[in-house]
Enzyme design. Sequence first.
Site, mmCIF file in Angstrom:
data_model
loop_
_atom_site.group_PDB
_atom_site.id
_atom_site.type_symbol
_atom_site.label_atom_id
_atom_site.label_comp_id
_atom_site.label_asym_id
_atom_site.label_seq_id
_atom_site.Cartn_x
_atom_site.Cartn_y
_atom_site.Cartn_z
ATOM 1 N N GLU A 86 7.491 25.504 33.183
ATOM 2 C CA GLU A 86 6.672 26.627 32.722
ATOM 3 C C GLU A 86 5.258 26.172 32.374
ATOM 4 O OE1 GLU A 86 4.490 29.268 30.342
ATOM 5 O OE2 GLU A 86 5.308 27.425 29.487
ATOM 6 N N ASP A 138 11.026 22.622 30.217
ATOM 7 C CA ASP A 138 10.137 21.477 30.377
ATOM 8 C C ASP A 138 9.389 21.171 29.083
ATOM 9 O OD1 ASP A 138 8.871 23.972 30.790
ATOM 10 O OD2 ASP A 138 7.167 23.035 31.779
#
Length: 398
Positions: A141, A83
Amino acid sequence: MNVKELLFEKLDAKQAEMVKHRRYLHQHPELSFQETGTASYIKDFYKNKDVTVTQPVQGSHAIIVEIKGKHPGQTIGLRADFDALPITEEADVPFKSLNEGVMHACGHDAHTAYLLGLADAFIELKDQLSGTIKIIHQHAEELPPGGAQQIMASGVLNDVDEIYGIHVVPVAGPEVIGFNKENAFAGSSTFTLTIKGLGGHAASPHKTHDALVAGTNFVNTLQTIVSRRIDPSEMGVITVGAFEAPGGANIIQDKVTIKGTARYLNDDLEQFMYEEIEKVAQSVAVGFDVTYDLDYQFGYPVLYNHPKQTNHVVDILSASKGDYFEHLVEIPAVSGSEDFAYYLKEIPGTFYIVGCKPEHTETPYMNHHPKFEVNEDALIVAAKSLGEIALNRLMATE
């Protein structure tokens, strides 16, 4: 030629492809829990390859790739996150983000790129492998509750014996690998405090309950929690990152919003810091005759690197020092947090650092900065180091 030599030969051949993956992902960053295109790119990479690909978390973009060796052995998990962050990129690179306001400012594009290359090499060598490798392409994350917690809750890693991961950080160049033991990365929590008072005219403060003054008192008093309520030998940080009190010069505000974070290297401090912050808010409410609402979110736990597995990593990498990297150094505990901590709560393993400082840069921009850059030589260092750790631990008997 032994398996490690074959693996390294394949990784060298895939280095340019890893860079290509990284640059594509860098141009197409996606925020946590919104990584639809990134997940499709990863799944497409594994099409027609002799592996099992699953998405174990319903409604998320996590991808698990299982590579079964021909011979018996351990099951080893290798993880990379994918991400990005809500940051507008300012780095001067030809593959700049095409998604306005979103940037791979933490290096997760590099993480995914080297793990794709490593997984591909392992797939080609699966008949010479012992045990099973689980490649964990993890979503989200950057945003609690985080993707790691969801993956662990799915049960897909219940059979994993050990787990390993890497973060790229520009504190040094790719010639440096850093490790630390036990409590290695801080736990973190975030809070939003809304203070409500009674506004009014700036010329008549006695007729108001000034939320802004109450808020500034809250911010100042917070600093005493670390300096006076926590053992000096313990690491603790409380930072206020936002103080929102829009208004005019002749208006006393009736509401302010304060946002901050707490960090700690001892899990016992997680609840303690919350309780102390709540006490400060209560005392401010009484002292300034205001009300408050405290939204406190417990984030990622302290990341604990298991000493046994960390020692194995040190032994394995020490034998390769001077080959594809130059320095293996023990680093202090890191005050940043990482949701890899959720894996290590249940599975033995370790999480370590590979330097990614760009060449000819004296003072690099750190992770989460809009000008953050990655030295792409870090990709091959990450892939080789994680690859030889996995090879060694697949055959481990202790």
